[in-house]
Design a protein around this motif. Structure first.
Motif, PDB file in Angstrom:
ATOM      1  N   ARG A 128       0.833  -1.204   0.000  1.00  0.00           N
ATOM      2  CA  ARG A 128       0.000   0.000   0.000  1.00  0.00           C
ATOM      3  C   ARG A 128       0.868   1.254   0.000  1.00  0.00           C
ATOM      4  NH1 ARG A 128      -3.477  -2.142  -1.992  1.00  0.00           N
ATOM      5  NH2 ARG A 128      -4.862  -3.599  -1.001  1.00  0.00           N
ATOM      6  N   LYS A 129       0.232   2.409  -0.244  1.00  0.00           N
ATOM      7  CA  LYS A 129       0.954   3.676  -0.238  1.00  0.00           C
ATOM      8  C   LYS A 129       1.162   4.221   1.168  1.00  0.00           C
ATOM      9  CE  LYS A 129      -0.440   5.109  -4.833  1.00  0.00           C
ATOM     10  NZ  LYS A 129      -1.086   6.131  -5.648  1.00  0.00           N
ATOM     11  N   SER A 130       0.334   3.785   2.115  1.00  0.00           N
ATOM     12  CA  SER A 130       0.477   4.258   3.496  1.00  0.00           C
ATOM     13  C   SER A 130       0.110   3.140   4.465  1.00  0.00           C
ATOM     14  CB  SER A 130      -0.406   5.478   3.736  1.00  0.00           C
ATOM     15  OG  SER A 130      -1.765   5.136   3.573  1.00  0.00           O
ATOM     16  N   LEU A 131       0.559   3.313   5.707  1.00  0.00           N
ATOM     17  CA  LEU A 131       0.209   2.364   6.768  1.00  0.00           C
ATOM     18  C   LEU A 131      -1.224   2.622   7.214  1.00  0.00           C
ATOM     19  CD1 LEU A 131       3.579   2.550   8.687  1.00  0.00           C
ATOM     20  CD2 LEU A 131       2.653   0.545   7.522  1.00  0.00           C
ATOM     21  N   LEU A 186      -4.518   3.772   9.104  1.00  0.00           N
ATOM     22  CA  LEU A 186      -4.760   5.051   9.772  1.00  0.00           C
ATOM     23  C   LEU A 186      -4.557   4.991  11.284  1.00  0.00           C
ATOM     24  CD1 LEU A 186      -7.908   6.306   7.830  1.00  0.00           C
ATOM     25  CD2 LEU A 186      -5.558   7.141   7.644  1.00  0.00           C
TER      26      LEU A 186
END
Length: 161
Positions: free
Chosen positions: A141-144, A146
């Motif tokens: 993914r692009k981010s961990l 939330l």
């Protein structure tokens, strides 16, 4: 890194040294007899429970896949070391880590860098526990998530992510 776990680290290291499984130098360096210690550790972990999600440490690829897809991980799990080169595909469930509130060490890697494993994480996966070590090669993914709280991290390694 084990200081906040319920493990008696000092006593455990002393026991390992007394049984000649590790050597602790005068400077405090710990030298392990890798293969023998690894076999002993695996045997001890397997004796904890017949259900992988109730063990403290998970290292067998097929068992980890089952725990992450079926959401069977419990508060007993402290560490996961997942070599994805041993499997072909994993679809991580949205709530895969929800039950593993005590998970401190998460290592996902591909030992042979074969690239044959496809690890799928749902876009709406929100939770990762308060980890001390996060090593995730090729995080998809692009981010961990939330709700991930990185303030407890001692080591972060996300190569090729």
């Amino acid at each position: 890194m084990l200081a906040d776990s319920n493990l008696d680290v000092r006593n455990g290291l002393k026991t390992l040294a007394d049984n000649s499984l590790v050597h602790i130098s005068i400077c405090g360096w710990i030298v392990m007899h890798h293969h023998l210690l690894q076999r002993l550790g695996r045997q001890i972990v397997h004796e904890q429970s017949d259900e992988p999600g109730k063990r403290q440490f998970l290292i067998e690829a097929e068992e980890i896949r089952a725990v992450l897809t079926d959401e069977t991980g419990t508060g007993s799990v402290i560490g996961i070391s997942f070599d994805t080169s041993k499997i072909t595909e994993v679809s991580v469930s949205k709530g895969a880590f929800e039950g593993m509130r005590n998970l401190r060490f998460l290592r996902i890697f591909n030992y042979w860098f074969s690239g044959k494993c496809t690890l799928q994480i749902p876009e709406d996966m929100e939770y990762l526990p308060r980890l001390r070590l996060l090593h995730w090669d090729h995080y998809p993914r692009k981010s961990l998530p939330l709700r991930f709280q990185p303030e407890c991290l001692v080591e972060l390694d996300m190569r090729h992510s």
